[in-house]
Design an enzyme around this catalytic site. Structure first.
Site, PDB file in Angstrom:
ATOM      1  N   ALA A  10       0.860  -1.181   0.000  1.00 21.57           N
ATOM      2  CA  ALA A  10       0.000   0.000   0.000  1.00 21.57           C
ATOM      3  C   ALA A  10       0.896   1.230   0.000  1.00 21.57           C
ATOM      4  O   ALA A  10       1.516   1.563   1.012  1.00 21.57           O
ATOM      5  CB  ALA A  10      -0.912  -0.002   1.220  1.00 21.57           C
ATOM      6  N   SER A  12       1.486   5.159  -0.239  1.00 19.02           N
ATOM      7  CA  SER A  12       0.796   6.432  -0.032  1.00 19.02           C
ATOM      8  C   SER A  12       1.554   7.605  -0.621  1.00 19.02           C
ATOM      9  O   SER A  12       1.056   8.729  -0.610  1.00 19.02           O
ATOM     10  CB  SER A  12       0.613   6.666   1.469  1.00 19.02           C
ATOM     11  OG  SER A  12       1.878   6.856   2.089  1.00 19.02           O
ATOM     12  N   GLY A  14       4.424   8.443   0.715  1.00 15.10           N
ATOM     13  CA  GLY A  14       5.267   8.883   1.820  1.00 15.10           C
ATOM     14  C   GLY A  14       6.519   8.041   1.952  1.00 15.10           C
ATOM     15  O   GLY A  14       6.695   7.034   1.260  1.00 15.10           O
ATOM     16  N   ASP A  16       7.549   6.114   4.475  1.00 18.49           N
ATOM     17  CA  ASP A  16       7.409   4.800   5.104  1.00 18.49           C
ATOM     18  C   ASP A  16       6.998   3.722   4.105  1.00 18.49           C
ATOM     19  O   ASP A  16       7.623   2.662   4.024  1.00 18.49           O
ATOM     20  CB  ASP A  16       6.391   4.865   6.249  1.00 18.49           C
ATOM     21  CG  ASP A  16       6.838   5.782   7.367  1.00 18.49           C
ATOM     22  OD1 ASP A  16       8.055   5.864   7.624  1.00 18.49           O
ATOM     23  OD2 ASP A  16       5.978   6.423   7.997  1.00 18.49           O
ATOM     24  N   SER A  17       5.939   3.983   3.346  1.00 19.82           N
ATOM     25  CA  SER A  17       5.487   2.970   2.389  1.00 19.82           C
ATOM     26  C   SER A  17       6.473   2.823   1.231  1.00 19.82           C
ATOM     27  O   SER A  17       6.638   1.734   0.675  1.00 19.82           O
ATOM     28  CB  SER A  17       4.093   3.321   1.858  1.00 19.82           C
ATOM     29  OG  SER A  17       4.076   4.569   1.201  1.00 19.82           O
ATOM     30  N   CYS A 105     -10.584   2.959   9.089  1.00 20.08           N
ATOM     31  CA  CYS A 105      -9.975   2.768   7.765  1.00 20.08           C
ATOM     32  C   CYS A 105      -9.070   1.542   7.762  1.00 20.08           C
ATOM     33  O   CYS A 105      -9.099   0.739   6.827  1.00 20.08           O
ATOM     34  CB  CYS A 105      -9.188   4.009   7.360  1.00 20.08           C
ATOM     35  SG  CYS A 105      -8.459   3.905   5.702  1.00 20.08           S
ATOM     36  N   CYS A 202      -6.847  12.082   6.561  1.00 16.28           N
ATOM     37  CA  CYS A 202      -6.569  12.226   5.136  1.00 16.28           C
ATOM     38  C   CYS A 202      -7.668  12.959   4.374  1.00 16.28           C
ATOM     39  O   CYS A 202      -7.387  13.698   3.441  1.00 16.28           O
ATOM     40  CB  CYS A 202      -6.311  10.856   4.501  1.00 16.28           C
ATOM     41  SG  CYS A 202      -7.738   9.756   4.488  1.00 16.28           S
TER      42      CYS A 202
END
Length: 358
Positions: A10, A12, A14, A16-17, A105, A202
């Site tokens: 997943a 995003s 950013g 981290d992903s 979510c 978000c």
């Protein structure tokens, strides 16, 4: 037949992903990147540097996938997101509760609908950039706190089922954020390695809840009385969704006394105020429970309990009551808020959690 060497990340946009995808590819996995489109494109912010729904975020994720030479797709989850996350957000506020849409979510979209999509693509695993640990034993799949306590996100993940934990990877579990950024830079992820973290919900990129509710759901906003604990009227409020337990500022009361919100009375559309000590309580009831470390709670258990994401864990004993639990804290807690999640820990192990009912 699902491929245990295939993982869908997943993404995003950013750091981290993005690093998650890079690490998994380096580990030899067949990596696919997917960005979830969850908010109508005509309402999504065009340039929200820290957010995960903006057009720039999608473009950043696409650039990272291109850099890593992995397949990349944007998948529409708008209907599911509106039906679950947005509607829950509205309904909870309409019932004078304070929701946590990120928890919803994770439960309904990221680890349910997204995992289904990953399996449709033949992948055994999905992965995200969350900071949390999964430990697989012969008996159960366990969820544990991340190495970096400042970034630990297990509070948001307590709803994960055994099936979801079985098919999920968290490559950043043992990293500190400084290490994540350093590695992302070394991988050449130039645009994202120093990108700020997203701090807001978000779908409300300006973090202005009142504006969002006024624009989208004006029907749930109704002015009413502000009452003290004896029922005396002290003033008028602008609508229950604009207030939260423990709030002191912004009450608009013409009095020299400091008043604090101690209850939101949905039945009478009233904000109840009292002294600061009235905001503290020692017990609560939690519902909609999910257990991770055990299949079911059958007897009282001593735990460390968190009543909000940024709150320190507090010593408590939980008692099973049919499909709910009674939580008794060792010391009184400030601003226990219906609608928020409570998560139970045994050391670093997530025992389970639920929603604060009352």
């Amino acid at each position: 037949m699902l491929d245990e060497n295939k993982v869908v990340v997943a993404m995003s946009g950013g750091v981290d992903s993005s690093l998650t995808a890079a690490l998994l590819k380096e580990q030899g996995y067949d990596v696919i990147g997917i960005t979830m489109q969850i908010w109508p494109s005509d309402e999504a912010p065009e340039d929200n540097e820290g957010g995960c729904c903006s057009l720039s975020a999608v473009n950043d994720a696409r650039r990272v996938a291109h850099k890593l030479d992995i397949p990349f797709y944007v998948v529409n989850f708008q209907d599911s997101f509106e039906e679950t996350v947005i509607n829950n957000f509205k309904n909870e506020y309409a019932q004078a509760r304070t929701p946590n849409p990120c928890v919803v979510c994770n439960k309904e979209i990221k680890f349910e609908a997204f995992l289904r999509k990953a399996k449709e693509l033949g992948a055994y695993y999905m992965a995200t950039g969350h900071y949390a640990k999964i430990e697989r034993t012969a008996e159960r799949n366990l969820l544990k706190r991340a190495t970096d306590p400042k970034k630990d996100q297990t509070y948001m993940l307590y709803n994960l089922t055994q099936e979801q934990l079985e098919h999920t990877l968290f490559p950043l579990a043992n990293y500190k954020k400084t290490k994540t950024r350093k590695l992302a830079k070394e991988y050449g992820l130039k645009r994202v390695y120093n990108k700020p973290d997203s701090q807001e919900i978000c779908f409300i990129p300006d973090d202005d809840y009142p504006r969002f509710l006024k624009e989208h759901y004006p029907d749930i906003i109704e002015p009413g009385p502000i009452l003290d604990l004896e029922g005396n009227k002290l003033g008028e409020h602008d609508g229950l969704p604009f207030y939260t337990i423990g709030q002191r500022k912004g009450l608009g009361l013409e009095t020299h006394k400091r008043w604090y919100v101690v209850e939101l009375d949905a039945d009478n559309n009233a904000v109840i105020v009292g002294d600061n000590e009235d905001v503290f309580a020692k017990e609560l009831i939690a519902k909609d429970l999910n257990w991770i470390a055990t299949a079911k709670l059958t007897e009282p258990k001593e735990v460390d309990a968190k009543i909000r994401y940024n709150a320190p864990a507090a010593k408590a004993t939980i008692y099973p009551i049919e499909d709910k639990v009674k939580v008794v804290f060792k010391e009184k807690q400030r601003a226990i808020t219906p609608g928020q999640s409570i998560v139970f820990y045994d050391g670093d192990l997530v025992v389970g959690g639920g929603l604060i009912k009352e």
